[in-house]
Design an enzyme around this catalytic site. Sequence first.
Site, PDB file in Angstrom:
ATOM      1  N   LYS A  11      -1.264 -19.011  10.889  1.00  0.00           N
ATOM      2  CA  LYS A  11      -1.682 -17.639  10.643  1.00  0.00           C
ATOM      3  C   LYS A  11      -3.110 -17.666  10.075  1.00  0.00           C
ATOM      4  O   LYS A  11      -3.444 -18.558   9.301  1.00  0.00           O
ATOM      5  CB  LYS A  11      -0.714 -17.034   9.619  1.00  0.00           C
ATOM      6  CG  LYS A  11      -0.825 -15.571   9.554  1.00  0.00           C
ATOM      7  CD  LYS A  11       0.264 -14.947   8.738  1.00  0.00           C
ATOM      8  CE  LYS A  11      -0.183 -13.514   8.505  1.00  0.00           C
ATOM      9  NZ  LYS A  11       0.773 -12.722   7.815  1.00  0.00           N
ATOM     10  N   HIS A  68       3.497 -12.143   3.566  1.00  0.00           N
ATOM     11  CA  HIS A  68       2.487 -12.761   2.704  1.00  0.00           C
ATOM     12  C   HIS A  68       2.996 -13.974   1.952  1.00  0.00           C
ATOM     13  O   HIS A  68       2.255 -14.586   1.183  1.00  0.00           O
ATOM     14  CB  HIS A  68       1.935 -11.727   1.714  1.00  0.00           C
ATOM     15  CG  HIS A  68       1.158 -10.649   2.377  1.00  0.00           C
ATOM     16  ND1 HIS A  68       1.751  -9.497   2.858  1.00  0.00           N
ATOM     17  CD2 HIS A  68      -0.153 -10.559   2.693  1.00  0.00           C
ATOM     18  CE1 HIS A  68       0.821  -8.743   3.411  1.00  0.00           C
ATOM     19  NE2 HIS A  68      -0.328  -9.361   3.330  1.00  0.00           N
ATOM     20  N   CYS A 124       7.916 -12.126   0.184  1.00  0.00           N
ATOM     21  CA  CYS A 124       7.534 -11.201   1.253  1.00  0.00           C
ATOM     22  C   CYS A 124       7.401 -12.016   2.536  1.00  0.00           C
ATOM     23  O   CYS A 124       6.692 -13.032   2.550  1.00  0.00           O
ATOM     24  CB  CYS A 124       6.201 -10.542   0.894  1.00  0.00           C
ATOM     25  SG  CYS A 124       5.341  -9.913   2.350  1.00  0.00           S
ATOM     26  N   CYS A 136       5.394  -5.308  -2.480  1.00  0.00           N
ATOM     27  CA  CYS A 136       4.363  -6.278  -2.095  1.00  0.00           C
ATOM     28  C   CYS A 136       3.046  -5.520  -1.970  1.00  0.00           C
ATOM     29  O   CYS A 136       2.919  -4.609  -1.152  1.00  0.00           O
ATOM     30  CB  CYS A 136       4.705  -6.956  -0.770  1.00  0.00           C
ATOM     31  SG  CYS A 136       3.324  -7.965  -0.170  1.00  0.00           S
ATOM     32  N   CYS A 166       1.340  -5.731   1.483  1.00  0.00           N
ATOM     33  CA  CYS A 166       1.859  -4.822   2.523  1.00  0.00           C
ATOM     34  C   CYS A 166       1.784  -3.376   2.069  1.00  0.00           C
ATOM     35  O   CYS A 166       2.002  -2.474   2.862  1.00  0.00           O
ATOM     36  CB  CYS A 166       3.322  -5.114   2.839  1.00  0.00           C
ATOM     37  SG  CYS A 166       3.623  -6.755   3.450  1.00  0.00           S
ATOM     38  N   HIS A 217      -8.846  -8.020  14.283  1.00  0.00           N
ATOM     39  CA  HIS A 217      -9.346  -6.637  14.339  1.00  0.00           C
ATOM     40  C   HIS A 217     -10.150  -6.430  15.623  1.00  0.00           C
ATOM     41  O   HIS A 217     -10.051  -5.389  16.269  1.00  0.00           O
ATOM     42  CB  HIS A 217     -10.255  -6.327  13.145  1.00  0.00           C
ATOM     43  CG  HIS A 217      -9.639  -6.649  11.812  1.00  0.00           C
ATOM     44  ND1 HIS A 217     -10.134  -7.615  10.974  1.00  0.00           N
ATOM     45  CD2 HIS A 217      -8.549  -6.141  11.190  1.00  0.00           C
ATOM     46  CE1 HIS A 217      -9.390  -7.676   9.881  1.00  0.00           C
ATOM     47  NE2 HIS A 217      -8.414  -6.794   9.990  1.00  0.00           N
ATOM     48  N   LYS A 273      -7.546 -16.006   4.555  1.00  0.00           N
ATOM     49  CA  LYS A 273      -8.699 -16.421   3.765  1.00  0.00           C
ATOM     50  C   LYS A 273      -8.371 -17.680   2.981  1.00  0.00           C
ATOM     51  O   LYS A 273      -9.174 -18.589   2.886  1.00  0.00           O
ATOM     52  CB  LYS A 273      -9.049 -15.294   2.785  1.00  0.00           C
ATOM     53  CG  LYS A 273     -10.300 -14.564   3.179  1.00  0.00           C
ATOM     54  CD  LYS A 273     -10.934 -13.878   1.997  1.00  0.00           C
ATOM     55  CE  LYS A 273     -10.377 -12.496   1.779  1.00  0.00           C
ATOM     56  NZ  LYS A 273     -10.962 -11.719   0.731  1.00  0.00           N
ATOM     57  N   HIS A 276     -12.206  -9.732  11.433  1.00  0.00           N
ATOM     58  CA  HIS A 276     -12.031 -11.029  12.109  1.00  0.00           C
ATOM     59  C   HIS A 276     -11.548 -10.794  13.537  1.00  0.00           C
ATOM     60  O   HIS A 276     -11.434  -9.642  13.973  1.00  0.00           O
ATOM     61  CB  HIS A 276     -11.098 -11.937  11.311  1.00  0.00           C
ATOM     62  CG  HIS A 276      -9.734 -11.377  11.051  1.00  0.00           C
ATOM     63  ND1 HIS A 276      -8.889 -10.984  12.056  1.00  0.00           N
ATOM     64  CD2 HIS A 276      -9.072 -11.137   9.894  1.00  0.00           C
ATOM     65  CE1 HIS A 276      -7.760 -10.536  11.529  1.00  0.00           C
ATOM     66  NE2 HIS A 276      -7.847 -10.603  10.209  1.00  0.00           N
TER      67      HIS A 276
HETATM   68  N1  MSP Z   1      -4.651  -0.161   7.079  1.00  0.00           N
HETATM   69  C1  MSP Z   1      -3.503  -0.574   7.793  1.00  0.00           C
HETATM   70  C2  MSP Z   1      -3.347   0.228   9.054  1.00  0.00           C
HETATM   71  C3  MSP Z   1      -3.233   1.699   8.851  1.00  0.00           C
HETATM   72  S1  MSP Z   1      -3.143   2.540  10.375  1.00  0.00           S
HETATM   73  C4  MSP Z   1      -2.782   4.080   9.949  1.00  0.00           C
HETATM   74  C5  MSP Z   1      -3.657  -2.052   8.168  1.00  0.00           C
HETATM   75  N2  MSP Z   1      -4.890  -2.545   8.173  1.00  0.00           N
HETATM   76  S2  MSP Z   1      -5.290  -4.057   8.569  1.00  0.00           S
HETATM   77  O1  MSP Z   1      -6.688  -4.197   8.251  1.00  0.00           O
HETATM   78  O2  MSP Z   1      -4.396  -4.963   7.940  1.00  0.00           O
HETATM   79  O3  MSP Z   1      -5.159  -4.132  10.085  1.00  0.00           O
HETATM   80  C6  MSP Z   1      -3.990  -4.510  10.728  1.00  0.00           C
HETATM   81  C7  MSP Z   1      -4.287  -4.534  12.193  1.00  0.00           C
HETATM   82  O4  MSP Z   1      -5.408  -5.401  12.471  1.00  0.00           O
HETATM   83  C8  MSP Z   1      -3.166  -5.094  13.066  1.00  0.00           C
HETATM   84  O5  MSP Z   1      -2.164  -4.175  13.341  1.00  0.00           O
HETATM   85  C9  MSP Z   1      -3.977  -5.486  14.281  1.00  0.00           C
HETATM   86  O6  MSP Z   1      -4.373  -4.367  14.979  1.00  0.00           O
HETATM   87  C10 MSP Z   1      -5.208  -6.125  13.660  1.00  0.00           C
HETATM   88  N3  MSP Z   1      -4.948  -7.517  13.289  1.00  0.00           N
HETATM   89  C11 MSP Z   1      -5.126  -8.069  12.053  1.00  0.00           C
HETATM   90  N4  MSP Z   1      -4.829  -9.401  12.133  1.00  0.00           N
HETATM   91  C12 MSP Z   1      -4.457  -9.711  13.382  1.00  0.00           C
HETATM   92  C13 MSP Z   1      -4.171 -10.917  14.040  1.00  0.00           C
HETATM   93  N5  MSP Z   1      -4.147 -12.079  13.423  1.00  0.00           N
HETATM   94  N6  MSP Z   1      -3.927 -10.848  15.365  1.00  0.00           N
HETATM   95  C14 MSP Z   1      -4.002  -9.681  16.068  1.00  0.00           C
HETATM   96  N7  MSP Z   1      -4.296  -8.536  15.463  1.00  0.00           N
HETATM   97  C15 MSP Z   1      -4.388  -8.471  14.113  1.00  0.00           C
HETATM   98  O7  MSP Z   1      -2.653  -2.659   8.454  1.00  0.00           O
END
Ligand code: MSP
Length: 630
Positions: A296, A147, A144, A127, A130, A22, A299, A19
């Site tokens: 936030k 979440h 948590c 959790c 997390c 990412h 889904k 999304h």
């Molecule tokens: N797999 C772990 C990271 C391991 S790194 C060794 C993880 N994955 S995640 O898919 O949840 O990705 C988290 C990251 O996605 C956040 O730190 C950020 O970079 C990005 N984002 C996910 N949601 C976000 C927002 N709503 N806003 C901005 N960035 C966000 O955690």
Amino acid sequence: MGKSYYITTPIYYVNASPHIGHAYTTIVADVLARYYQLSGFRTFFLTGTDEHGDKIAEAAQQAGVEPKTYADRISAQFRNLWPELSIKNDYFIRTTDENHMQVVRTILQKVYDTGDIYFGHYEGHYCVGCERFYMEKELVGGLCPDHQCEPEFRKESNYFFRMSKYQDWLIQHIQDHPDFIRPERYRNEALAFLREPLEDLCISRPKTRLTWGITLPFDDNYVTYVWFDALINYITGIGYPEGENFRTFWPVAEHLIAKDILKPHGIYWPTMLKAAGIEPYRHLNVHGYWNVDQSKMSKSLGNVVKPLDLKDKYGLDAFRYFLLRDMVFGLDSSFSEESFVQRTNADLANDLGNLISRVMAMALKYFDGTVPQPGATSVADQVFAATARQTREEVDVCFQEMAPHKALMAIWGFISTANKFVVESEPWTLAKDPAKKDRLATVIYNLLEALRCIAVFIAPFIPDTAQKLLAHLGINDPESQDFSTLQDWGRLPPGNPLKKIEALFPRIEVKNMETQEKAAPIFKPEISYEDFEKVDLRVAKVLEAELVPKSSKLLKMKIDIGEERVIVAGMGKDYKPEEIVGKMIVVVANLKPTKLMGVESRGMLLATDTADGLTLLSFDRLPEAGAKVR
Ligand code: MSP
């Protein structure tokens, strides 16, 4: 050896599709890599997917496939998305790659051999979202904080990493290197964690509970905790321990993450590196969260913004520009389509788009489609040229300080100077007087040179537009246009053929927003009938409804679906509880229960999202509660 730069994104979990959150992180990393490359650095940009652990195993089970099959599918979605967003990563790592798994085992063995991993017992609140244990005091109202669900209580014998041993070292390191974690608010947050005694980190999961992970090299009955496995990607991705890339890039490593994963990156990772005898990374750059219309993204709330939808609707560079310009790096930002359209119209269609089309139109008209030879320069010309050099200095500082939004502000300052130069030098008046042809040539040359500089400035941010602009200026080797060319005003060769320009950023009319939406529906990928058959859709009658305490959006409903159940849905803004009681609705009956703000929901109702809010599916003849829907 020249200067080097290494940037990483988090490796994303493969339990959900990409999304805008990412996309934002990965686009920022792309901008950084492009900027440093254009500034003469040797760069390496790593991204990838995080594929082990409870979360993925659960998602795979829900989808009814093997974890690896599931991971392959979602990992490919990330990998295929990046080129569509003009993201040029050097490598895409997966934690299921054999070389990564091998290095994880090597590091585990190394730390085990030094005595920093031991066997012990643990109980605590876990959790799954997390993938970590929480201390009692970290929970908010027993939930948590991230979440809003109640963690599971787990009691296990496990392996632990002696993280506590490195607490004092880490505090000292953060104090000695003020920009180790930045911006400052996150450095302070990390130091605040470290004011409390640091607990040792549980780094294994018994295979009796989870098999989807990397088996510990010193005990076959356990797999590695997903964070211990995942963080190591940052060194396996550049060929640790032997590779030349590791020697070149590790000393300059910078990580880019959002605030959600500060603790693993700011605390676990440096202590893991220290224990493994590896130098810590250079910077941890932490940005805020994208929310959608103040909530936030999730889904369950159905407000997830998909990058390709926006790209397809408004164009890639408008999408990249908006994300980069709208978020103050480090703070949260709220996404709305309205602000997207406003910013695109103001900055891209008006400021940049108009400058390009005005200057190109005048150059084509007055000088027969070629770059004119400039004549004598005036003070105004010199000031204009100096502004370009000054802008480069400002942009450099913004990158050093990790403030991409500010770099864009500086560039748009130069665009505005160029627009003023047009107004003040009045080329249209000069054109009326043949005696002023020389001055007209100098003015137009300077404006075309300004467009060249702008193309170089914007190249890291909106590379496709930069390329088009250079091509319109008759520059066919964009590689020759790096940041060093911004130092000497006058690099655009006179005589270059100019191309007629199409509007790069047409204004988005607000009424067009809707028509475009109708014209181009975007469907999800095809599924088989067997896949569809797995979804158990049922008619249900709403018996009772109330808002979940402290939530303005979540409605808790007791339903009759052939049995009584509770479901929770984000409909509170669209339906009052009393309005929904008695309605016959359609519910996905076999969705795995989930907790929303502490309330377990055993099913998901179906509704459609219209411009006026959510609308429930209804029937023209009333069926029985519990009846199947197909
Ligand atoms: N797999 C772990 C990271 C391991 S790194 C060794 C993880 N994955 S995640 O898919 O949840 O990705 C988290 C990251 O996605 C956040 O730190 C950020 O970079 C990005 N984002 C996910 N949601 C976000 C927002 N709503 N806003 C901005 N960035 C966000 O955690």
